[in-house]
Write an enzyme that holds these catalytic residues in place. Structure first.
Site, short mmCIF file in Angstrom:
data_model
loop_
_atom_site.label_atom_id
_atom_site.label_comp_id
_atom_site.label_asym_id
_atom_site.label_seq_id
_atom_site.Cartn_x
_atom_site.Cartn_y
_atom_site.Cartn_z
N HIS A 197 -8.29 -8.23 -0.49
CA HIS A 197 -7.82 -8.75 0.79
C HIS A 197 -8.88 -9.70 1.33
CE1 HIS A 197 -4.98 -5.48 0.55
NE2 HIS A 197 -4.53 -5.63 1.77
N HIS A 216 0.88 -1.18 0.00
CA HIS A 216 0.00 0.00 0.00
C HIS A 216 0.91 1.22 0.00
CE1 HIS A 216 -3.53 -2.48 1.25
NE2 HIS A 216 -2.56 -3.22 1.74
N GLU A 251 -7.19 -12.42 5.98
CA GLU A 251 -6.09 -11.85 6.77
C GLU A 251 -6.50 -11.99 8.23
OE1 GLU A 251 -5.64 -7.60 6.34
OE2 GLU A 251 -3.68 -7.54 7.33
N1 ADE Z 1 -4.66 -1.23 4.31
C1 ADE Z 1 -3.35 -1.11 4.48
N2 ADE Z 1 -2.82 -2.24 4.97
C2 ADE Z 1 -3.84 -3.12 5.09
C3 ADE Z 1 -3.94 -4.46 5.54
N3 ADE Z 1 -2.89 -5.14 5.95
N4 ADE Z 1 -5.15 -5.02 5.55
C4 ADE Z 1 -6.22 -4.35 5.13
N5 ADE Z 1 -6.19 -3.10 4.70
C5 ADE Z 1 -5.00 -2.47 4.68
ZN ZN Z 2 -2.60 -5.13 2.52
#
Ligand code: ADE
Ligand code: ZN
Length: 332
Positions: A196, A18, A199
């Site tokens: 994403h 990011h 996670e």
């Molecule tokens: N935005 C920046 N890093 C992130 C992450 N690890 N998970 C979700 N959104 C994000």
């Molecule tokens: Zn990310």
């Protein structure tokens, strides 16, 4: 060659970073000062002490606060250029950069200001550093689908230079299904799709990303290990997971790097590779992520090379370019 030297020498692609997460405290102070923006820290040390996260949300609160210093096109350029210099140091030869327009448009920054600053740095990186790149625009999943449609509309004039759209921010409680329609529209417009998933969120969110958003890659996806049927599918489809080891440690997805599942997933035949996510916040760029997993998991040369090969295989580079880089890795 010892493994540290091999990691350094290998050409690598980064597929999960990011740009707002590469904002180093020193640059944050410099830009905040020139824009007369108040940030809640007095020194670089104070900033670093604040980077003590216990989950994704506790990180995001600080990440969005830091991003408020970014106002002008030059700020976005300087941020992106600083990241490319780190890529050069780590021998990252290709990178696919996420940017979060809504983090800035909600503060009244124009889409084109954000895009132009980032894109000009990408052009200069090709010319001056010989690093290729692509841009992926992410929707913030804590906001509404309607707001995602708005930012998609704003992106259309720049479509030729944005290869894909993604989904990031607070995962729990914001499943991919919330964004099914906007991703369908983005696909119609020709964008590649990433999201994403898995996670912090459950394996179910990965199923949704596959079946409802029709993703080309899953970002993170480490919780896929909890669902054997899902693993089977990811292996069969060779669906890439863009894994971010230091991020998982810093955000307490795992308690110890020795627990990280990247080696197990790789050995099962998944297309996993190494990425830095938000390197200014999580303790390191590409090579630091490699060193950390190698120290904890003792990867060995063959796995290290496979991770670099996977980074090119899973990239959005043209087939010829992928082949060129993979052959370079294999010849090392
Ligand atoms: N935005 C920046 N890093 C992130 C992450 N690890 N998970 C979700 N959104 C994000
Ligand atoms: Zn990310």
């Amino acid at each position: 060659m010892n493994q540290q030297n091999l990691i350094q020498a290998l050409p690598k692609a980064e597929l999960h970073v990011h740009i707002e997460g590469t904002f180093e405290p020193e640059l944050m102070f410099e830009i905040a000062q020139r824009n007369a923006v108040d940030i809640p820290y007095k020194t670089v040390d104070e900033v670093k002490q604040a980077y003590n996260f216990h989950n994704l949300q506790s990180f995001l609160d600080i990440y969005y606060a830091g991003a408020k210093a970014l106002i002008h096109e030059k700020d976005f350029y300087d941020l992106t250029w600083a990241y490319f210099k780190k890529c050069k140091e780590d021998h990252v030869v290709h990178t696919e950069i996420f940017f979060d327009p809504q983090t800035h448009t909600v503060r009244g920054i124009a889409f084109e200001t954000i895009f132009n600053g980032i894109f000009k740095a990408c052009q200069d990186a090709k010319e001056k550093l010989d690093i290729s790149s692509e841009l992926i625009m992410c929707f913030l999943r804590h906001l509404s689908e309607e707001e995602a449609f708005e930012v998609l509309e704003q992106a259309l004039p720049f479509k030729a230079h944005i290869i894909g759209v993604g989904l990031d921010s607070s995962e729990l409680g914001h499943p991919p299904i919330k964004f099914e329609l906007v991703f369908s529209k983005a696909k119609e417009e020709g964008f590649l799709i990433v999201a994403h998933a898995g996670e912090e969120g459950p394996a179910e969110y990965i199923w949704q990303a596959l079946d409802l958003l029709h993703v080309n890659r899953i970002d993170h996806g480490v919780r896929s290990e909890e669902d054997p049927k899902l693993l089977k599918r990811l292996i069969k489809e060779r669906m890439p997971l863009t894994v971010c080891p230091l991020s998982n440690l810093k955000l307490c997805v795992i308690e110890d790097m020795k627990e990280h599942n990247i080696k197990r997933l790789l050995d099962l035949g998944l297309c996993v590779m190494v990425n830095s996510d938000d390197p200014a916040y999580f303790g390191g760029y590409m090579n630091e992520n490699f060193y950390a997993i190698d120290r904890a998991l003792d990867l060995g040369e063959a796995r290290i090379k496979q991770l670099a090969i996977n980074s090119f295989e899973a990239s959005f580079l043209p087939e010829q370019e992928k082949k060129k880089w993979i052959e370079k890795v294999q010849a090392m």
